[in-house]
Every structure is written in structure tokens, then in C-alpha cells.
Design an enzyme around this catalytic site. Structure first.
Site, short mmCIF file in Angstrom:
data_model
loop_
_atom_site.label_atom_id
_atom_site.label_comp_id
_atom_site.label_asym_id
_atom_site.label_seq_id
_atom_site.Cartn_x
_atom_site.Cartn_y
_atom_site.Cartn_z
N GLY A 99 0.82 -1.20 0.00
CA GLY A 99 0.00 0.00 0.00
C GLY A 99 0.85 1.26 0.00
O GLY A 99 2.01 1.24 0.42
N GLY A 148 0.52 -5.42 0.75
CA GLY A 148 -0.67 -5.43 -0.09
C GLY A 148 -0.44 -6.03 -1.46
O GLY A 148 -1.37 -6.52 -2.10
N GLU A 171 5.07 -5.32 7.94
CA GLU A 171 4.26 -4.31 8.62
C GLU A 171 4.67 -4.05 10.07
O GLU A 171 4.50 -2.93 10.57
CB GLU A 171 2.78 -4.69 8.55
CG GLU A 171 2.15 -4.51 7.18
CD GLU A 171 2.42 -5.66 6.22
OE1 GLU A 171 1.97 -5.59 5.06
OE2 GLU A 171 3.10 -6.64 6.63
N ASP A 179 -1.65 -7.22 6.87
CA ASP A 179 -3.07 -7.12 6.53
C ASP A 179 -3.28 -7.55 5.08
O ASP A 179 -2.47 -8.30 4.54
CB ASP A 179 -3.57 -5.69 6.77
CG ASP A 179 -2.99 -4.69 5.78
OD1 ASP A 179 -1.78 -4.78 5.48
OD2 ASP A 179 -3.75 -3.84 5.30
#
Length: 401
Positions: A99, A148, A171, A179
Site C-alpha cells: 500500500g 498489499g 508491517e 493485513d
């Protein structure tokens, strides 16, 4: 030999996603000048479509626009009976680095939380669409594939890794949690490898991805044009035919001796414990006789203490949940992570590693002993009673385990 055989059996059985049916033609000019339109390009053949992530200067980092365009394209292609195969790849030296965390950082600091929510909601909805897609999907993971980027590829039918692939879920290094469906696919890896990858943010190369099942096929990067041409000429929506085509161009490869995979027994011994503190203790016990355990401890010590506890619990819950359940839970966790109600670790982590690049984050809480159970519990709760849950089309698209 025995563990290698088990891993290979696991690869064969771990096709995360079910059968494929036929999908809507949606042609896009790959040379559009509009910046937003140009962030996802499309190459079309008579019976296939290829979506191309096109932000090479940002390592194809995902934003809300990209998530929305992928959703629109994939939904249209799914309804087109002439399209049998969908592919996804990235331009430049990355498939997708994850992301766009710098944009999120600035949005949070500007108080634009609703825009952040839209980003997570759009991206997670696309991931669920991919995980329940009715046609075969091939992701070409050539280059950096992190966070992501793994989320928008691993739930698909086939994942082709190369000699240039670098995978990670880093992360915890920025005060967040793995995630984008990571708690689902990491929790399904052999043994406790998923916990190791989630907590340390360690990298895997293509050979390791194929060995543990994150990738379904491996090839040298130079062969990709041939593979894409061959797949593009297929007139089928039969996954077995596509798999045969991929295997014809595939290469046999094994992880080298520096890989974490030959250490899977040590990984299981240390990362199978119920708490992060016990994992630390187990690594400390082994560190005097195993340099790998010592270096792993150093990696963990560089991460956010709250993220470690949250991420461990997330992976453990993911083992017993479907993809949609993981995404709904991760959505709650992500909103908590950006809200600063529990901790400002995410913004601090992005600041330290990507914005200011001083690599000296001041985590809050600063140590494991300061992370309370209440803080971890709150991370898994909605922001407020009025905060809507992530709505996924589970009634229209069958959930899977």
C-alpha cells in the site's frame, strides 16, 4: 527428505481457490494520458485480459484508485463469457511493494480518516473478489512483492515467482500488522513459518516462495514474455490446462542453505509458543548455540512491541477463519491502527523508515511489558459502536476455508 515431501504435498493441496467459470469484455487503451486511468493498464487478447499495475516510480504502490479500477475491470471480465483467463503483473522492478503508506501517513496527519477507510475498504473488497474469482487468475510476481502486493495476488489461482521475486510482510517494522488477507495465507503456511514471517518481516525469494507454497510456479524472469504469450493464446477457462502451460515453461529450483526453510524445526520450536514473550525466551535459549536465533532476536527487537502482540494474535485467529472473516477482522484492526486511539505507532513507523528515514522510531508502548491485554483487545474491536463493519458480498460469492 521427509519434510521436503510434506511441503511438496502441501503445495499440491493448497490451491487457495476454487473452480473457475466464464467472465465481461472491457477494453482499455494502454496508452491513456490521464494519470488516474493510467495507474492500471490493460492488455487484451481474444480470450484473456492482463491488468498491469503502472506506478513504477512508486514500486506500483496501491492506492484507492488502483483498488477501484481493479474492482471494475475484474467484475466486468468475470461476466464476459469470451474471457477465460485473467492475469496481473507490474511495470518496472516491482510487482507491487504494498500500500501507498506515505499517502496514508499524510492523510492521517491531515485528519482525512474517511479517505483512509475508503482505501482499506476498496482494497480488501478487491482481495475478496480475487479470492472468490470464477475464472483462473495468474499473478506474475516478478520483482518486489510485499504487503498489499501479496494481498492482491496470493488469493488468486496461480502465482508465478521468478529469480527476481522478493516477498515480505514487513508491517511490524512500521508499527502496523500484516493485513490485506495476510492473516489468512500466512496462517496456512507449513508449521509456524507464518508467525515467523509476520513478526520479523523477513524476506523470501522466489525459490523459497515455491518451496513453502506461497507461489505455485517458478520461472526465470527472461522467460516471462514467452509464458505470457503462451497463456494469452489459450482459449480456455480450465485451470488444469493453464497449469499445464505454466509447468511447461517452469523451472525446478530449491532454496539455498541460507534459507529459513531448512530451519523449519527451529522456527516451529521457537514460534509455536502462545505469547510473544515466550517466543523471545525460546530464541534467547537457542541463541548461544545458534547464530540464526540471535539474528532473529535482533529483527524482533527492531519492531513495534504492540504490533508484535497484535500480529501474533491475528495469525493465530486466521488459522480458524475464512478469507472474508480475516478481511473483516483486519479492516477493524487497520482502522484502529491508523486512528491513534491506542497508539500512534503506524505514523511513527512510516515517519522513521520512509519519510524522515532516521530509522529510530519511538514506539508507544516502548516495550512488551508495557503492552496490556486491553490494548491488544481494543485493536480487534470496532472504532466505535456506530462504526460500520467491512461489507463483503459473501451472500453472492461463496466463502471458503
Amino acid at each position: 527428505m521427509q519434510s521436503s515431501t510434506l511441503v511438496r504435498r502441501w503445495i499440491r493441496s493448497a490451491r487457495f481457490f476454487p473452480n473457475s467459470r466464464s467472465l465481461s469484455s472491457h477494453h482499455s487503451n494502454p496508452h491513456k494520458v490521464d494519470d488516474l486511468d493510467g495507474q492500471v493498464l490493460v492488455e487484451g487478447k481474444a480470450h484473456s485480459r492482463t491488468a498491469i499495475l503502472n506506478r513504477p516510480s512508486s514500486l506500483n504502490a496501491l492506492n484507492t484508485n488502483i483498488g477501484a479500477r481493479l474492482l471494475n475491470f475484474y467484475q466486468a471480465w468475470e461476466n464476459d463469457p469470451d474471457i477465460g483467463l485473467v492475469m496481473l503483473k507490474g511495470r518496472g522492478r516491482a510487482f507491487c511493494a504494498g500500500g501507498d503508506i506515505v499517502s496514508l501517513y499524510h492523510l492521517i496527519n491531515q485528519g482525512k480518516i474517511e479517505e483512509c477507510k475508503e482505501f482499506f475498504g476498496t482494497l480488501y473488497t478487491f482481495i475478496y473478489l480475487l479470492g472468490t474469482y470464477l475464472k483462473p487468475h495468474v499473478a506474475i510476481l516478478d520483482g518486489i512483492t510485499m504487503g498489499g502486493g501479496a494481498g492482491v495476488s496470493i488469493p488468486g489461482t496461480f502465482r508465478v515467482a521468478t529469480n527476481k521475486t522478493v516477498f515480505a510482510t514487513p508491517e511490524t517494522l512500521i508499527g502496523f500488522h500484516p493485513d490485506a488477507g495476510a492473516s489468512f495465507y500466512l496462517s496456512h503456511l507449513p508449521g509456524y513459518l507464518g508467525e515467523y514471517l509476520a513478526l520479523t518481516g523477513d524476506k523470501l525469494v522466489g525459490a523459497e516462495m515455491i518451496a513453502c507454497g506461497l507461489a505455485t510456479h517458478y520461472t526465470h524472469s527472461e522467460k516471462l514474455p514467452q509464458i505470457e504469450e503462451q497463456l494469452g493464446n489459450l482459449v480456455t477457462d480450465d485451470p488444469s490446462i493453464i497449469e499445464t502451460s505454466l509447468e511447461q515453461c517452469g523451472d525446478l529450483v530449491y532454496p539455498d542453505k541460507t534459507s529459513v526453510l531448512p530451519r523449519i524445526e527451529t522456527v516451529d520450536k521457537c514460534f509455536s509458543h502462545d505469547t510473544v514473550e515466550e517466543i523471545f525466551d525460546a530464541l534467547k535459549c537457542e541463541a548461544s548455540k545458534d547464530e540464526w536465533c540471535s539474528s532473529t532476536l535482533k529483527k524482533l527487537e527492531a519492531t513495534a512491541p504492540l504490533s508484535l502482540k497484535v500480529s501474533l494474535r491475528s495469525i493465530r485467529e486466521g488459522r480458524f477463519q475464512t478469507l472474508d472473516q480475516c478481511l473483516i477482522r483486519e479492516y477493524r484492526m487497520s482502522l484502529q491502527g491508523i486512528s491513534k486511539q491506542i497508539s500512534g505507532d503506524f505514523c511513527e513507523g512510516v515517519r522513521a523508515r520512509v519519510v524522515d528515514k532516521d530509522f529510530a522510531p519511538k514506539w508507544d508502548p516502548p516495550s512488551l511489558e508495557h503492552v496490556s491485554e486491553d490494548m491488544v483487545d481494543c485493536y480487534f474491536s470496532r472504532l466505535s459502536e456506530s462504526e460500520p463493519e467491512l461489507e463483503l458480498p459473501t451472500k453472492q460469492r461463496e466463502a471458503f476455508t
